[in-house]
Design a protein around this motif. Sequence first.
Motif, PDB file in Angstrom:
ATOM      1  N   GLU A  76       0.828  -1.195   0.000  1.00 12.45           N
ATOM      2  CA  GLU A  76       0.000   0.000   0.000  1.00 12.45           C
ATOM      3  C   GLU A  76       0.865   1.247   0.000  1.00 12.45           C
ATOM      4  OE1 GLU A  76      -0.964   0.688   4.674  1.00 12.45           O
ATOM      5  OE2 GLU A  76      -2.181  -0.773   3.596  1.00 12.45           O
ATOM      6  N   LEU A  77       0.265   2.305  -0.467  1.00  9.70           N
ATOM      7  CA  LEU A  77       0.967   3.576  -0.530  1.00  9.70           C
ATOM      8  C   LEU A  77       1.047   4.168   0.872  1.00  9.70           C
ATOM      9  CD1 LEU A  77       2.342   5.575  -2.354  1.00  9.70           C
ATOM     10  CD2 LEU A  77       0.115   6.559  -2.864  1.00  9.70           C
ATOM     11  N   SER A  78       2.248   4.533   1.280  1.00  8.68           N
ATOM     12  CA  SER A  78       2.490   5.118   2.594  1.00  8.68           C
ATOM     13  C   SER A  78       3.821   5.854   2.497  1.00  8.68           C
ATOM     14  CB  SER A  78       2.585   4.025   3.662  1.00  8.68           C
ATOM     15  OG  SER A  78       3.726   3.208   3.410  1.00  8.68           O
ATOM     16  N   PHE A  79       4.180   6.581   3.552  1.00 15.68           N
ATOM     17  CA  PHE A  79       5.480   7.250   3.532  1.00 15.68           C
ATOM     18  C   PHE A  79       6.603   6.219   3.512  1.00 15.68           C
ATOM     19  CE2 PHE A  79       9.218   9.205   5.445  1.00 15.68           C
ATOM     20  CZ  PHE A  79       9.420  10.206   4.502  1.00 15.68           C
ATOM     21  N   GLU A  80       6.411   5.112   4.229  1.00 13.43           N
ATOM     22  CA  GLU A  80       7.409   4.045   4.229  1.00 13.43           C
ATOM     23  C   GLU A  80       7.635   3.524   2.810  1.00 13.43           C
ATOM     24  OE1 GLU A  80       6.561   0.508   6.809  1.00 13.43           O
ATOM     25  OE2 GLU A  80       7.769   1.726   8.173  1.00 13.43           O
ATOM     26  N   ARG A  81       6.542   3.346   2.074  1.00 14.65           N
ATOM     27  CA  ARG A  81       6.635   2.884   0.681  1.00 14.65           C
ATOM     28  C   ARG A  81       7.332   3.936  -0.183  1.00 14.65           C
ATOM     29  NH1 ARG A  81       3.297   0.845  -3.587  1.00 14.65           N
ATOM     30  NH2 ARG A  81       4.670   0.866  -5.377  1.00 14.65           N
ATOM     31  N   LEU A  82       7.023   5.212   0.068  1.00 14.30           N
ATOM     32  CA  LEU A  82       7.661   6.290  -0.690  1.00 14.30           C
ATOM     33  C   LEU A  82       9.170   6.310  -0.430  1.00 14.30           C
ATOM     34  CD1 LEU A  82       6.764   8.548  -2.641  1.00 14.30           C
ATOM     35  CD2 LEU A  82       6.721  10.072  -0.673  1.00 14.30           C
ATOM     36  N   LEU A  83       9.555   6.120   0.826  1.00 14.30           N
ATOM     37  CA  LEU A  83      10.978   6.072   1.167  1.00 14.30           C
ATOM     38  C   LEU A  83      11.643   4.866   0.508  1.00 14.30           C
ATOM     39  CD1 LEU A  83      12.639   8.056   2.826  1.00 14.30           C
ATOM     40  CD2 LEU A  83      12.312   6.600   4.818  1.00 14.30           C
ATOM     41  N   HIS A  84      10.921   3.746   0.437  1.00 15.62           N
ATOM     42  CA  HIS A  84      11.412   2.554  -0.263  1.00 15.62           C
ATOM     43  C   HIS A  84      11.696   2.896  -1.731  1.00 15.62           C
ATOM     44  CE1 HIS A  84      11.109  -1.942  -1.217  1.00 15.62           C
ATOM     45  NE2 HIS A  84      11.140  -1.356  -2.398  1.00 15.62           N
ATOM     46  N   GLU A  85      10.741   3.593  -2.360  1.00 15.26           N
ATOM     47  CA  GLU A  85      10.929   3.983  -3.761  1.00 15.26           C
ATOM     48  C   GLU A  85      12.109   4.953  -3.901  1.00 15.26           C
ATOM     49  OE1 GLU A  85       9.533   2.461  -6.178  1.00 15.26           O
ATOM     50  OE2 GLU A  85       7.982   1.421  -5.033  1.00 15.26           O
ATOM     51  N   ALA A  86      12.316   5.801  -2.885  1.00 18.21           N
ATOM     52  CA  ALA A  86      13.454   6.730  -2.906  1.00 18.21           C
ATOM     53  C   ALA A  86      14.771   5.968  -2.876  1.00 18.21           C
ATOM     54  CB  ALA A  86      13.362   7.706  -1.730  1.00 18.21           C
ATOM     55  N   VAL A  87      14.812   4.831  -2.178  1.00 17.81           N
ATOM     56  CA  VAL A  87      16.018   3.993  -2.183  1.00 17.81           C
ATOM     57  C   VAL A  87      16.329   3.583  -3.619  1.00 17.81           C
ATOM     58  CG1 VAL A  87      17.031   1.800  -1.435  1.00 17.81           C
ATOM     59  CG2 VAL A  87      15.689   3.161   0.183  1.00 17.81           C
ATOM     60  N   HIS A  88      15.298   3.137  -4.350  1.00 18.24           N
ATOM     61  CA  HIS A  88      15.503   2.765  -5.759  1.00 18.24           C
ATOM     62  C   HIS A  88      15.978   3.970  -6.580  1.00 18.24           C
ATOM     63  CE1 HIS A  88      14.014  -1.287  -5.327  1.00 18.24           C
ATOM     64  NE2 HIS A  88      12.801  -0.891  -4.950  1.00 18.24           N
ATOM     65  N   GLY A  89      15.434   5.153  -6.287  1.00 15.52           N
ATOM     66  CA  GLY A  89      15.846   6.361  -7.007  1.00 15.52           C
ATOM     67  C   GLY A  89      17.317   6.689  -6.780  1.00 15.52           C
ATOM     68  N   ILE A  90      17.766   6.593  -5.549  1.00 20.70           N
ATOM     69  CA  ILE A  90      19.182   6.866  -5.247  1.00 20.70           C
ATOM     70  C   ILE A  90      20.067   5.788  -5.864  1.00 20.70           C
ATOM     71  CG2 ILE A  90      20.878   6.927  -3.369  1.00 20.70           C
ATOM     72  CD1 ILE A  90      18.863   8.577  -1.778  1.00 20.70           C
ATOM     73  N   ALA A  91      19.614   4.536  -5.803  1.00 21.78           N
ATOM     74  CA  ALA A  91      20.386   3.455  -6.428  1.00 21.78           C
ATOM     75  C   ALA A  91      20.549   3.725  -7.926  1.00 21.78           C
ATOM     76  CB  ALA A  91      19.708   2.107  -6.198  1.00 21.78           C
ATOM     77  N   ALA A  92      19.474   4.163  -8.581  1.00 26.89           N
ATOM     78  CA  ALA A  92      19.546   4.469 -10.017  1.00 26.89           C
ATOM     79  C   ALA A  92      20.506   5.634 -10.269  1.00 26.89           C
ATOM     80  CB  ALA A  92      18.154   4.789 -10.557  1.00 26.89           C
ATOM     81  N   ALA A  93      20.442   6.672  -9.419  1.00 27.97           N
ATOM     82  CA  ALA A  93      21.318   7.831  -9.586  1.00 27.97           C
ATOM     83  C   ALA A  93      22.788   7.435  -9.421  1.00 27.97           C
ATOM     84  CB  ALA A  93      20.953   8.926  -8.584  1.00 27.97           C
ATOM     85  N   ARG A  94      23.052   6.476  -8.560  1.00 34.83           N
ATOM     86  CA  ARG A  94      24.433   6.023  -8.311  1.00 34.83           C
ATOM     87  C   ARG A  94      24.875   4.931  -9.287  1.00 34.83           C
ATOM     88  NH1 ARG A  94      24.313   5.262  -1.710  1.00 34.83           N
ATOM     89  NH2 ARG A  94      24.034   7.471  -1.195  1.00 34.83           N
ATOM     90  N   GLY A  95      23.935   4.430 -10.081  1.00 36.97           N
ATOM     91  CA  GLY A  95      24.269   3.329 -10.987  1.00 36.97           C
ATOM     92  C   GLY A  95      24.434   2.007 -10.254  1.00 36.97           C
ATOM     93  N   VAL A  96      23.739   1.850  -9.137  1.00 35.34           N
ATOM     94  CA  VAL A  96      23.823   0.647  -8.312  1.00 35.34           C
ATOM     95  C   VAL A  96      22.686  -0.299  -8.684  1.00 35.34           C
ATOM     96  CG1 VAL A  96      23.608  -0.243  -5.943  1.00 35.34           C
ATOM     97  CG2 VAL A  96      24.923   1.840  -6.377  1.00 35.34           C
ATOM     98  N   ARG A  97      23.025  -1.543  -8.940  1.00 35.35           N
ATOM     99  CA  ARG A  97      21.996  -2.556  -9.228  1.00 35.35           C
ATOM    100  C   ARG A  97      21.507  -3.100  -7.894  1.00 35.35           C
ATOM    101  NH1 ARG A  97      22.409  -8.208 -12.140  1.00 35.35           N
ATOM    102  NH2 ARG A  97      20.196  -8.503 -12.513  1.00 35.35           N
ATOM    103  N   ASP A  98      20.352  -2.613  -7.446  1.00 30.95           N
ATOM    104  CA  ASP A  98      19.855  -2.925  -6.103  1.00 30.95           C
ATOM    105  C   ASP A  98      18.842  -4.063  -6.059  1.00 30.95           C
ATOM    106  OD1 ASP A  98      17.869  -1.420  -7.354  1.00 30.95           O
ATOM    107  OD2 ASP A  98      17.307  -0.356  -5.528  1.00 30.95           O
ATOM    108  N   THR A  99      18.476  -4.588  -7.230  1.00 29.90           N
ATOM    109  CA  THR A  99      17.547  -5.721  -7.280  1.00 29.90           C
ATOM    110  C   THR A  99      18.000  -6.713  -8.335  1.00 29.90           C
ATOM    111  OG1 THR A  99      16.103  -4.698  -8.931  1.00 29.90           O
ATOM    112  CG2 THR A  99      15.538  -4.316  -6.601  1.00 29.90           C
ATOM    113  N   SER A 100      17.445  -7.916  -8.245  1.00 31.10           N
ATOM    114  CA  SER A 100      17.628  -8.937  -9.268  1.00 31.10           C
ATOM    115  C   SER A 100      16.308  -9.678  -9.408  1.00 31.10           C
ATOM    116  CB  SER A 100      18.765  -9.899  -8.867  1.00 31.10           C
ATOM    117  OG  SER A 100      18.482 -10.515  -7.629  1.00 31.10           O
ATOM    118  N   ARG A 101      16.289 -10.730 -10.210  1.00 34.24           N
ATOM    119  CA  ARG A 101      15.063 -11.512 -10.449  1.00 34.24           C
ATOM    120  C   ARG A 101      13.930 -10.617 -10.930  1.00 34.24           C
ATOM    121  NH1 ARG A 101      15.133 -15.018  -4.855  1.00 34.24           N
ATOM    122  NH2 ARG A 101      17.333 -15.575  -4.972  1.00 34.24           N
ATOM    123  N   ALA A 102      14.194  -9.865 -11.962  1.00 29.91           N
ATOM    124  CA  ALA A 102      13.217  -8.954 -12.580  1.00 29.91           C
ATOM    125  C   ALA A 102      12.698  -7.919 -11.592  1.00 29.91           C
ATOM    126  CB  ALA A 102      12.058  -9.738 -13.193  1.00 29.91           C
TER     127      ALA A 102
END
Length: 198
Positions: free
Chosen positions: A46-72
């Motif tokens: 569900e959408l929450s601030f915790e979920r938004l912060l989770h998405e921000a982790v992905h955003g920072i990983a993308a900005a740094r060029g870090v592969r933060d997930t696997s398995r699609a």
Amino acid sequence: MSTTPPVLAAELAQAWADIQRYHPELPDLAAPESLIGESSSACGHELSFERLLHEAVHGIAAARGVRDTSRAGRYHNRRFLAIAEELGLDHPEEPHPSSGFSLVTLTPEAKRRFRPTTERLQRALKAHTAATATDSARSFRGPAARHGSSGGGVRVKAVCDCGRNVRVVPSVLAQAPIMCGGCGKPFRIPEVVGAGVG
């Protein structure tokens, strides 16, 4: 209430800006509306601030060029967890077998830091839920609503004139325009070549 999605989108954008104040390398959120009505089992239900912060982790990983997930994108690895910890998220000791370290929670310090943001976003989410619950009594939302899915359907590619694209549930795009952060024009679902015109 037709104004609820834009209000919720504005609150999501403001909450994202609040995160950026502490983490300036976080890219801008191009389409906050795309988070409304979307769920992902790997990134929280569900959408929450915790979920938004989770998405921000992905955003920072993308900005740094870090592969933060696997398995699609389902399995969140230790690189994801390291950035999550920087943003004030914590995870139980052991990773989940299929989603890894995706189920992160706010640390007490992050709860204090972001309390005003969290409270503001919760109010907007409650108003949005109340408005859409009232609306659903009068309108047909399709099989996803009947079966309790919060996702609302299959995502399709929406494009803008500058060439950027996002994946979005068509009903979310129909609620309000999703504006491109690059050129400022709305994303649209392109016409399918060969589709019947009538």
